[in-house]
Write a protein that holds these residues in place. Structure first.
Motif, PDB file in Angstrom:
ATOM      1  N   LYS A   1      17.147  31.610 -17.719  1.00 16.51           N
ATOM      2  CA  LYS A   1      17.569  32.212 -18.668  1.00 16.51           C
ATOM      3  C   LYS A   1      18.227  33.536 -18.227  1.00 16.51           C
ATOM      4  O   LYS A   1      19.086  34.285 -18.721  1.00 16.51           O
TER       5      LYS A   1
ATOM      6  N   GLU B   1      15.631  21.879 -10.966  1.00 14.93           N
ATOM      7  CA  GLU B   1      14.192  21.964 -11.594  1.00 14.93           C
ATOM      8  C   GLU B   1      13.367  22.366 -10.271  1.00 14.93           C
ATOM      9  O   GLU B   1      12.475  23.299 -10.214  1.00 14.93           O
TER      10      GLU B   1
ATOM     11  N   VAL C   1      15.486  24.960 -14.351  1.00 14.03           N
ATOM     12  CA  VAL C   1      15.249  24.092 -15.294  1.00 14.03           C
ATOM     13  C   VAL C   1      14.008  23.714 -15.368  1.00 14.03           C
ATOM     14  O   VAL C   1      13.415  23.380 -14.370  1.00 14.03           O
ATOM     15  N   SER C   2      13.284  23.539 -16.439  1.00 13.34           N
ATOM     16  CA  SER C   2      12.011  22.659 -16.656  1.00 13.34           C
ATOM     17  C   SER C   2      12.201  21.410 -17.094  1.00 13.34           C
ATOM     18  O   SER C   2      12.938  21.207 -18.161  1.00 13.34           O
ATOM     19  N   ARG C   3      11.333  20.417 -16.557  1.00 14.64           N
ATOM     20  CA  ARG C   3      11.428  19.138 -17.186  1.00 14.64           C
ATOM     21  C   ARG C   3      10.070  18.882 -17.817  1.00 14.64           C
ATOM     22  O   ARG C   3       9.052  18.865 -17.276  1.00 14.64           O
ATOM     23  N   LYS C   4      10.009  18.366 -19.161  1.00 13.52           N
ATOM     24  CA  LYS C   4       8.675  18.192 -19.961  1.00 13.52           C
ATOM     25  C   LYS C   4       8.807  16.570 -20.441  1.00 13.52           C
ATOM     26  O   LYS C   4       9.776  16.226 -20.555  1.00 13.52           O
TER      27      LYS C   4
ATOM     28  N   TYR D   1      14.617  18.666 -21.105  1.00 13.62           N
ATOM     29  CA  TYR D   1      15.073  19.620 -20.068  1.00 13.62           C
ATOM     30  C   TYR D   1      15.368  20.765 -20.700  1.00 13.62           C
ATOM     31  O   TYR D   1      16.016  20.860 -21.705  1.00 13.62           O
ATOM     32  N   SER D   2      14.730  21.938 -20.397  1.00 19.56           N
ATOM     33  CA  SER D   2      15.166  23.394 -20.776  1.00 19.56           C
ATOM     34  C   SER D   2      15.390  24.517 -19.614  1.00 19.56           C
ATOM     35  O   SER D   2      14.666  24.226 -18.530  1.00 19.56           O
TER      36      SER D   2
ATOM     37  N   GLU E   1      16.765  23.284 -25.816  1.00 20.21           N
ATOM     38  CA  GLU E   1      16.223  22.002 -24.848  1.00 20.21           C
ATOM     39  C   GLU E   1      17.113  20.757 -25.120  1.00 20.21           C
ATOM     40  O   GLU E   1      17.687  20.533 -26.248  1.00 20.21           O
TER      41      GLU E   1
ATOM     42  N   THR F   1      14.055  27.576 -17.801  1.00 21.90           N
ATOM     43  CA  THR F   1      13.038  28.330 -17.594  1.00 21.90           C
ATOM     44  C   THR F   1      13.328  29.941 -17.861  1.00 21.90           C
ATOM     45  O   THR F   1      14.398  30.057 -17.950  1.00 21.90           O
ATOM     46  N   ASP F   2      12.323  30.664 -17.668  1.00 19.67           N
ATOM     47  CA  ASP F   2      12.582  31.982 -18.008  1.00 19.67           C
ATOM     48  C   ASP F   2      13.536  32.724 -16.702  1.00 19.67           C
ATOM     49  O   ASP F   2      14.481  33.609 -16.998  1.00 19.67           O
TER      50      ASP F   2
ATOM     51  N   SER G   1      13.547  26.051  -9.634  1.00 19.78           N
ATOM     52  CA  SER G   1      12.832  26.915 -11.035  1.00 19.78           C
ATOM     53  C   SER G   1      13.998  27.304 -11.843  1.00 19.78           C
ATOM     54  O   SER G   1      13.516  28.346 -12.746  1.00 19.78           O
TER      55      SER G   1
END
Length: 104
Positions: A73, A46, A51-54, A66-67, A20, A69-70, A49
């Motif tokens: 990947k 995002e 990339v996720s934003r935490k 940012y990372s 991330e 998502t499954d 779906s």
């Protein structure tokens, strides 16, 4: 292609492949991208779906990471194949200058 089309989406995904990252870390790794473009592309990734934003914290300064998502990947084999192809092409037909390929 709608999900990763364009100049920057695949590059952003590639930079998130191992870990991330915060927004400024991505900016440093991609100095040619404008802030507006990076922000827009991250929002689109995002929404799709990939990339996720935490967000950590409730008031400034907050930490946003940012990372992948499954689902994001699942694109890693494709990104690796494109990277390998680009490196092979650069070795065979061009030279790499400052991370960019210049064709002879």
């Amino acid at each position: 292609m709608d999900l990763i089309g364009g100049k920057w989406k695949a590059v952003i995904l590639y930079h998130l492949k191992d870990d991330e990252k915060r927004y400024n870390e991505l900016r440093k790794e991609m100095p040619a991208i404008t802030e507006m473009t990076l922000s827009l592309q991250l929002k689109q990734l995002e929404q799709d779906s990939l990339v996720s934003r935490k967000v950590y914290g409730e008031k400034p300064p907050i930490k946003v990471v940012y990372s992948l998502t499954d689902f994001g990947k699942t694109l890693l084999p494709v990104l690796e194949a494109i990277t390998n192809w680009g490196n092979h092409t650069a070795e065979q037909e061009g030279e790499i200058l400052n991370g960019l390929t210049k064709m002879r």
